[in-house]
Motif scaffolding. Structure first.
Motif, mmCIF file in Angstrom:
data_model
loop_
_atom_site.group_PDB
_atom_site.id
_atom_site.type_symbol
_atom_site.label_atom_id
_atom_site.label_comp_id
_atom_site.label_asym_id
_atom_site.label_seq_id
_atom_site.Cartn_x
_atom_site.Cartn_y
_atom_site.Cartn_z
ATOM 1 N N MET A 48 140.462 128.765 54.330
ATOM 2 C CA MET A 48 138.916 128.503 53.598
ATOM 3 C C MET A 48 138.155 128.246 54.911
ATOM 4 S SD MET A 48 138.831 129.690 50.486
ATOM 5 C CE MET A 48 140.120 130.014 49.291
ATOM 6 N N VAL A 49 138.568 127.444 55.742
ATOM 7 C CA VAL A 49 137.702 127.254 57.084
ATOM 8 C C VAL A 49 137.349 128.370 57.688
ATOM 9 C CG1 VAL A 49 137.633 125.808 59.288
ATOM 10 C CG2 VAL A 49 138.182 124.549 56.972
ATOM 11 N N LYS A 50 138.507 129.148 57.758
ATOM 12 C CA LYS A 50 138.479 130.637 58.844
ATOM 13 C C LYS A 50 137.579 131.510 58.085
ATOM 14 C CE LYS A 50 141.397 133.542 61.313
ATOM 15 N NZ LYS A 50 142.860 133.931 61.561
ATOM 16 N N ARG A 51 137.648 131.649 56.784
ATOM 17 C CA ARG A 51 136.846 132.478 55.883
ATOM 18 C C ARG A 51 135.424 131.904 55.797
ATOM 19 N NH1 ARG A 51 133.822 135.503 54.103
ATOM 20 N NH2 ARG A 51 134.090 137.219 52.800
ATOM 21 N N PHE A 52 135.212 130.777 55.529
ATOM 22 C CA PHE A 52 133.864 130.409 54.919
ATOM 23 C C PHE A 52 133.105 129.160 55.639
ATOM 24 C CE2 PHE A 52 135.766 131.853 50.972
ATOM 25 C CZ PHE A 52 134.876 132.748 50.541
ATOM 26 N N ASP A 111 135.631 134.333 45.162
ATOM 27 C CA ASP A 111 135.147 135.769 45.429
ATOM 28 C C ASP A 111 134.382 135.646 46.867
ATOM 29 O OD1 ASP A 111 132.383 134.577 45.122
ATOM 30 O OD2 ASP A 111 132.191 135.471 43.130
ATOM 31 N N VAL A 112 133.749 136.779 47.328
ATOM 32 C CA VAL A 112 133.331 136.696 48.687
ATOM 33 C C VAL A 112 132.202 135.801 49.092
ATOM 34 C CG1 VAL A 112 134.199 138.966 49.565
ATOM 35 C CG2 VAL A 112 131.896 138.872 48.263
ATOM 36 N N SER A 113 131.605 135.478 47.674
ATOM 37 C CA SER A 113 130.353 134.613 48.039
ATOM 38 C C SER A 113 130.796 133.088 48.159
ATOM 39 C CB SER A 113 129.522 134.872 46.868
ATOM 40 O OG SER A 113 129.737 134.245 45.586
ATOM 41 N N GLY A 114 132.065 132.937 47.884
ATOM 42 C CA GLY A 114 132.732 131.444 47.871
ATOM 43 C C GLY A 114 132.688 130.893 46.371
ATOM 44 N N ARG A 115 132.493 131.561 45.337
ATOM 45 C CA ARG A 115 132.373 131.111 43.982
ATOM 46 C C ARG A 115 133.818 131.142 43.479
ATOM 47 N NH1 ARG A 115 129.103 133.193 38.724
ATOM 48 N NH2 ARG A 115 130.094 131.609 37.191
ATOM 49 N N ALA A 116 134.211 130.099 42.830
ATOM 50 C CA ALA A 116 135.580 129.809 42.388
ATOM 51 C C ALA A 116 135.618 130.443 40.762
ATOM 52 C CB ALA A 116 136.223 128.535 42.265
ATOM 53 N N GLU A 161 133.410 125.303 58.240
ATOM 54 C CA GLU A 161 133.994 124.093 57.993
ATOM 55 C C GLU A 161 133.022 123.341 56.960
ATOM 56 O OE1 GLU A 161 134.610 121.635 61.408
ATOM 57 O OE2 GLU A 161 135.991 123.138 62.256
ATOM 58 N N GLU A 162 131.869 123.725 56.518
ATOM 59 C CA GLU A 162 131.019 123.340 55.726
ATOM 60 C C GLU A 162 131.431 123.471 54.263
ATOM 61 O OE1 GLU A 162 126.615 122.942 56.194
ATOM 62 O OE2 GLU A 162 126.931 122.392 58.430
ATOM 63 N N SER A 163 131.559 124.783 54.072
ATOM 64 C CA SER A 163 131.709 125.269 52.646
ATOM 65 C C SER A 163 133.167 124.967 52.141
ATOM 66 C CB SER A 163 131.461 126.947 52.863
ATOM 67 O OG SER A 163 130.243 127.162 53.012
ATOM 68 N N ALA A 164 134.288 125.000 53.105
ATOM 69 C CA ALA A 164 135.580 125.027 52.839
ATOM 70 C C ALA A 164 135.844 123.625 51.788
ATOM 71 C CB ALA A 164 136.482 125.054 53.979
ATOM 72 N N PRO A 165 135.291 122.651 52.425
ATOM 73 C CA PRO A 165 135.677 121.411 51.463
ATOM 74 C C PRO A 165 134.989 121.463 49.888
ATOM 75 C CG PRO A 165 134.974 120.823 53.456
ATOM 76 C CD PRO A 165 134.826 122.198 53.424
ATOM 77 N N ARG A 166 133.678 121.949 49.935
ATOM 78 C CA ARG A 166 132.857 122.385 48.550
ATOM 79 C C ARG A 166 133.737 123.339 47.736
ATOM 80 N NH1 ARG A 166 130.672 126.543 46.824
ATOM 81 N NH2 ARG A 166 130.693 127.585 48.887
ATOM 82 N N ILE A 167 134.361 124.137 48.309
ATOM 83 C CA ILE A 167 135.180 125.077 47.460
ATOM 84 C C ILE A 167 136.671 124.560 47.091
ATOM 85 C CG2 ILE A 167 136.764 127.395 47.788
ATOM 86 C CD1 ILE A 167 134.633 128.371 49.742
#
Length: 370
Positions: A268-272, A312-317, A274-280
């Motif tokens: 997730m860090v690689k794709r989104f 999904d590609v926008s980071g929504r679970a 370091e800020e977005s990965a913990p939120r996901i």
């Protein structure tokens, strides 16, 4: 000297052939390490007159040995086949089960879609019938046609709009790959009709589900397998989660189809970033806790769920599927031995907590919601 707690594991067997023998062997041994007497049994092994069980335990050199065991204080249900003998035993009231009976995939999806606490995570899903595929294609450019009682990625068909055409990809009951293009939605409807007739697993329905753009890596499907379990205190806790990445061009991420498991934070860090990965990750954990709580309210006491989650590609679970008798091999495949061993221990830890508290004697479990 204090007697050992006795835990039974109800499963399918034929002779000395068991379903998921590797996992069950590890589960029994985990129970022994925790100081319990643990054994496997099936519906045909119960002697109600003498109140004893013909149980099976792993032999040191492989294989199984059987002998008569005392009546279990708590039973873990790992039976995956809804045969009449199992269903009768399950509803007989003879045992205190760690986990309640569950419903079919479609009923669970419908129940979650109608509950406002969790509905935001559930993609639009309907039971397949004539005309439903064309109606759904008017709203969604991507659909999945999948069996309501399937496992292992079999009989799943992906339908994607590509310009004015449609691409159909899937794996049949024997895991054979299919990949074709058709000209219009009418042709899709006709092709799907043949698919659901040929690829039906026993007598189950097929579902038509809103597809999610899970191509986080070009030409591959990636999704999340999350395991939430009751711990030794009987409290829901996320044991672990991993990303499953499908093979190139595959319609699913399933490990049976050659997919591989990857560390969730790393991916997730690689794709989104370091800020977005913990939120996901927080969103996935919140979803798991809320779904576990909601389903336990409906079905009675449960002990673990495997959630397949699509990011999904926008980071929504999104919730793809929930399984009350999940596997845990994803952690072994990822090389996370510690999480894998904890995932095996936790059902025994929870069963021991129930046995020590004698809580099953007070708690009446609800029957399956139908």
């Amino acid at each position: 000297m204090r007697q050992k707690q006795v835990i039974g594991i109800l499963t399918w067997r034929e002779g000395q052939r068991f379903s998921e023998p590797d996992y069950l062997r590890r589960l029994v041994k985990a129970g022994w390490k925790l100081g319990a007497e643990v054994y496997l049994f099936s519906h045909q092994d119960v002697n109600t007159k003498e109140r004893k069980i013909k149980g099976f335990t792993p032999k040191a050199g492989g294989g199984w040995e059987s002998k008569w065991f005392p009546w279990p204080e708590v039973v873990i249900d790992r039976y995956r086949r809804r045969v009449p003998q199992y269903m009768r035993l399950r509803h007989s009231g003879l045992f205190d089960f760690a986990n309640s009976p569950f419903s079919k995939k479609w009923r669970v999806t419908k129940l979650l879609a109608e509950d406002q606490r969790v509905s935001r995570w559930v993609p639009e899903t309907h039971v397949y019938k004539k005309g439903k595929v064309m109606a759904m294609l008017r709203r969604h450019p991507l659909l999945y046609i999948k069996p309501g009682n399937g496992t292992g990625g079999r009989s799943i068909l992906k339908v994607a709009a590509v310009g004015k055409q449609y691409q159909l990809q899937g794996r049949d009951k024997q895991y054979g790959k299919h990949n074709i293009r058709v000209e219009n939605a009418v042709a899709v409807e006709n092709w799907v009709k043949r698919w659901v007739t040929k690829q039906r697993i026993s007598d189950g329905n097929f579902l038509v589900q809103q597809g999610l753009d899970l191509a986080l890596i070009p030409n591959r499907v990636a999704d999340v397998r999350l395991l939430i379990q009751k711990n030794e205190e009987g409290v829901w806790d996320v044991t672990g989660c991993a990303v499953r990445m499908g093979t190139s061009g595959s319609a699913t991420s399933n490990l049976h189809g050659g997919g591989k498991a990857i560390s969730f934070p790393q991916f997730m860090v690689k794709r989104f970033g370091e800020e977005s990965a913990p939120r996901i990750q927080r969103e996935c954990h919140t979803m798991a806790h809320q779904i576990a709580q909601t389903l336990e309210e409906k079905f009675g006491r449960m002990m673990e769920f495997g959630l397949d989650i699509g990011v999904d590609v926008s980071g929504r679970a999104w919730l793809i599927e929930v399984n009350p008798k999940p596997g845990r091999e994803v952690f072994r495949q990822m090389g996370d031995r510690k999480t894998y061993e904890l995932a095996i221990e936790r059902p025994i830890q929870f069963a021991l907590q129930l046995a020590k508290a004698g809580s099953g004697k007070q708690e009446k479990q609800r029957k399956e919601v139908v």
